[in-house]
Design an enzyme around this catalytic site. Structure first.
Site, PDB file in Angstrom:
ATOM      1  N   HIS A  40     -44.624 -36.554  -9.969  1.00  0.00           N
ATOM      2  CA  HIS A  40     -43.497 -37.015  -9.147  1.00  0.00           C
ATOM      3  C   HIS A  40     -43.896 -36.939  -7.675  1.00  0.00           C
ATOM      4  O   HIS A  40     -43.912 -35.865  -7.073  1.00  0.00           O
ATOM      5  CB  HIS A  40     -42.247 -36.175  -9.388  1.00  0.00           C
ATOM      6  N   CYS A  41     -44.209 -38.097  -7.114  1.00  0.00           N
ATOM      7  CA  CYS A  41     -44.535 -38.189  -5.697  1.00  0.00           C
ATOM      8  C   CYS A  41     -44.144 -39.588  -5.231  1.00  0.00           C
ATOM      9  O   CYS A  41     -43.703 -40.422  -6.022  1.00  0.00           O
ATOM     10  CB  CYS A  41     -46.010 -37.894  -5.435  1.00  0.00           C
ATOM     11  N   HIS A 190     -35.907 -33.234 -11.620  1.00  0.00           N
ATOM     12  CA  HIS A 190     -35.613 -31.926 -11.027  1.00  0.00           C
ATOM     13  C   HIS A 190     -34.511 -31.162 -11.760  1.00  0.00           C
ATOM     14  O   HIS A 190     -33.648 -30.534 -11.142  1.00  0.00           O
ATOM     15  CB  HIS A 190     -35.253 -32.087  -9.549  1.00  0.00           C
ATOM     16  N   ASP A 266     -43.397 -33.930  -5.339  1.00  0.00           N
ATOM     17  CA  ASP A 266     -42.372 -34.659  -4.584  1.00  0.00           C
ATOM     18  C   ASP A 266     -42.859 -35.049  -3.186  1.00  0.00           C
ATOM     19  O   ASP A 266     -42.060 -35.414  -2.331  1.00  0.00           O
ATOM     20  CB  ASP A 266     -41.065 -33.880  -4.488  1.00  0.00           C
ATOM     21  N   ASN A 271     -36.101 -36.791   2.861  1.00  0.00           N
ATOM     22  CA  ASN A 271     -34.714 -36.421   3.155  1.00  0.00           C
ATOM     23  C   ASN A 271     -34.442 -34.922   3.105  1.00  0.00           C
ATOM     24  O   ASN A 271     -33.315 -34.509   2.868  1.00  0.00           O
ATOM     25  CB  ASN A 271     -33.766 -37.157   2.202  1.00  0.00           C
TER      26      ASN A 271
END
Length: 315
Positions: A40-41, A190, A266, A271
């Protein structure tokens, strides 16, 4: 300049702006298993080449494929899964460009609209895309009708893709019927963003565990402790033991569903408002939630390879 006052140079060099990612990540103490996947990136732009969506809710600093690949190699990962960032909307060009540049070391998760054609879906597949993301976090995206999302899910099922869902724990009861009707493998971002101030054995997290327990097509990413933690940024803790309040939640998921969990950095952490995490310290979080070599092999290698590179021998 970096946070230490030193000039920012080398492979992590960046354009300074809002949402700056860590330009001097720590070298992890934890050595990743060979073949590990950062599942997850994201990539942001660069904006001059891949403009941000006019309807975006935030504007990031540029964080392109060169910086992502440099970080991958520095941390010790072999592959990446790039998830389309909301700041790019349904324009998947930056993500697909990174997939194509990777030499088959990257897969993608796209954002698409109902208007996407079958030919466009096939082009995305050829570019490395293996899933679509449905975002239900109200502060990040505008509402999309569920019938439109279900139609998209039915179409991408034919390609063998899966659906990634991003939501907050408090909204799971409202979304339950829709999620359980999805015809594909479903990957939760997540852990559904649990409130870690509540008990790990409490009603809210128990519902998420039931969601996974009752539906064998549901997977979860045990990622983003920096988003879930309320203990404060690493500077206020023992750095190698940061985000400890998230550990019981993630460990529970890893131990109960070892064949349906994924992990990712991530990067570049879109944000975030309180602090920007050190990606090396995030890697050092892994052995706290996957406490045996066998669990870490599944989390970092076997599971992502089975989901994203099933065509490879032994995946």
């Amino acid at each position: 300049m970096s946070a230490t006052g030193k000039p920012v140079t080398g492979p992590f060099e960046k354009t300074k702006g809002w949402l700056d990612w860590c330009d001097s990540p720590t070298k992890p103490d934890f050595v990743l298993p060979p073949g590990s996947v950062d599942s997850h990136c994201h990539v942001f732009g660069p904006g001059a080449e891949f403009p941000y969506a006019p309807e975006r809710k935030y504007t990031p600093c540029d964080a392109g494929k060169a910086q992502l690949f440099a970080l991958r190699d520095y941390l010790g990962f072999a592959r990446n899964v790039i998830v389309q960032a909301t700041c790019h909307g349904a324009d998947n060009r930056a993500m697909v460009d990174a997939c194509l540049a990777s030499g088959d070391r990257v897969r993608g998760v796209a954002t698409v609209r109902r208007t996407v054609s079958d030919d466009e879906l096939k082009q995305l597949h050829a570019g490395g895309v293996r899933g679509v993301r449905f975002n239900f976090v109200k502060r990040l995206v505008d509402f999309t009708p569920k019938d439109e999302l279900m139609e998209i899910a039915g179409r991408i099922q034919k390609l063998g893709w899966h659906v990634v869902i991003y939501f907050e724990a408090v909204d799971l009861p409202e979304l339950w019927d829709f999620f359980t009707a999805l015809p594909t493998t479903v990957v939760v971002d997540h852990m559904g963003r649990p409130d870690v101030t509540k008990p790990v054995d409490g009603r809210e997290f128990a519902l998420f565990l039931k969601f996974m327990r009752d539906h064998s097509n549901v997977w979860s990413k045990v990622s983003c402790p920096e988003r879930l933690s309320v203990a404060g940024p690493p500077a206020l803790n023992d750095e190698r033991n940061a985000y400890r309040d998230v550990v019981p939640f993630a460990r529970r998921v890893v131990e109960e569903f070892p064949n349906r969990v994924l992990w990712g950095t991530d990067w570049p952490h879109p944000n975030l408002k309180d602090h920007m995490p050190d990606d090396g310290l995030l890697v050092d979080f892994i052995p706290h939630i996957a406490t045996t070599a066998a669990l870490r092999q599944k989390l970092l290698v076997d599971n992502p390879m089975r989901l994203y590179w099933p065509e490879e021998k032994g995946a």
